[in-house]
Design an enzyme around this catalytic site. Structure first.
Site, PDB file in Angstrom:
ATOM      1  CG  ASN A   9      -4.634   2.870  -3.478  1.00 40.18           C
ATOM      2  OD1 ASN A   9      -3.807   2.514  -2.624  1.00 40.18           O
ATOM      3  ND2 ASN A   9      -4.500   2.615  -4.758  1.00 40.18           N
ATOM      4  CE  LYS A  34      -1.253   0.784  -1.135  1.00 38.11           C
ATOM      5  NZ  LYS A  34      -1.592   1.294  -2.467  1.00 38.11           N
ATOM      6  CG  HIS A  73       0.103  -3.819  -1.934  1.00 31.30           C
ATOM      7  ND1 HIS A  73       0.275  -3.563  -3.271  1.00 31.30           N
ATOM      8  CD2 HIS A  73       0.634  -5.046  -1.716  1.00 31.30           C
ATOM      9  CE1 HIS A  73       0.908  -4.589  -3.831  1.00 31.30           C
ATOM     10  NE2 HIS A  73       1.134  -5.501  -2.909  1.00 31.30           N
ATOM     11  CE1 TYR A  98       2.949  -0.352  -4.817  1.00 33.23           C
ATOM     12  CE2 TYR A  98       3.909   0.901  -3.011  1.00 33.23           C
ATOM     13  CZ  TYR A  98       2.824   0.254  -3.585  1.00 33.23           C
ATOM     14  OH  TYR A  98       1.618   0.216  -2.923  1.00 33.23           O
ATOM     15  CD  GLU A 102       3.587  -7.726  -3.801  1.00 35.82           C
ATOM     16  OE1 GLU A 102       2.517  -8.039  -3.223  1.00 35.82           O
ATOM     17  OE2 GLU A 102       3.613  -7.020  -4.837  1.00 35.82           O
TER      18      GLU A 102
END
Ligand code: ABT
Ligand code: MG
Length: 147
Positions: free
Chosen positions: A112, A9, A115, A49, A126
């Site tokens: 975080n 990310k 992913h 998302y 994805e």
């Protein structure tokens, strides 16, 4: 062989952790099938998302994931979907075990670091969202037959 979608990310890219994160999956024995540095459009982020659309944090999540480049990857290996989620650690880095990526480097649930697809269905969805078929490279490792 099973495949999963993993993505460093924007916080991981900014903190210079692409190499460290890739190393962990290489060391585990998984095979890199595709990888690229890319900046997500709002459209793509909202689709990726989509399952969180109704959640209160959705706007912030999309702001964050589009705030800078991400490093998008496809990895291959036995049980790679579940196993990579274990290497990544719990969603909230405060609860993530030491030794996991989020446990070692993460501080905030909204930032975080990485992913990982959470099921075979998510992985297919994805991978197809982020990569075209000709960007996926199939090959066999010629060293180490043990993993
Ligand atoms: P992703 O790999 O980003 O999908 O995270 P993970 O699957 O571990 O966790 P989920 B539940 O899918 O979270 C998606 C992103 O939403 C953020 N989030 C989640 C919050 O900001 N607040 C919350 O209360 C929850 C539950 C964390 C995840 N990503 N980021 N960035
Ligand atoms: Mg998720």
């Amino acid at each position: 062989m099973e495949r999963t979608y993993l993505m460093v990310k924007p916080d991981g890219v900014q903190r210079g952790l692409i190499g460290e994160i890739i190393s962990r999956f290489e060391a585990k024995g998984f095979t890199l099938v595709a990888g690229k540095l890319t900046q997500l459009s709002r459209d793509l982020a909202e689709t990726h998302y989509g399952e969180h659309k109704e959640r209160p944090f959705f706007g912030e999540l999309v702001d964050f994931i589009t705030s800078g480049p991400v490093f998008a990857m496809v990895w291959e290996g036995e049980n790679v979907i579940k196993s990579s989620r274990t290497l990544v650690g719990s969603t909230n880095p405060i609860e993530a075990s030491p030794g996991t990526i989020r446990g070692d480097y993460g501080v905030h649930v909204g930032m975080n670091l990485i992913h990982g697809s959470d099921s075979p269905e998510s992985a297919v969805r994805e991978i197809n969202l982020f990569f075209t078929e000709d960007e996926l490279v199939s090959y066999k490792k010629t060293i180490n037959q043990w993993i």
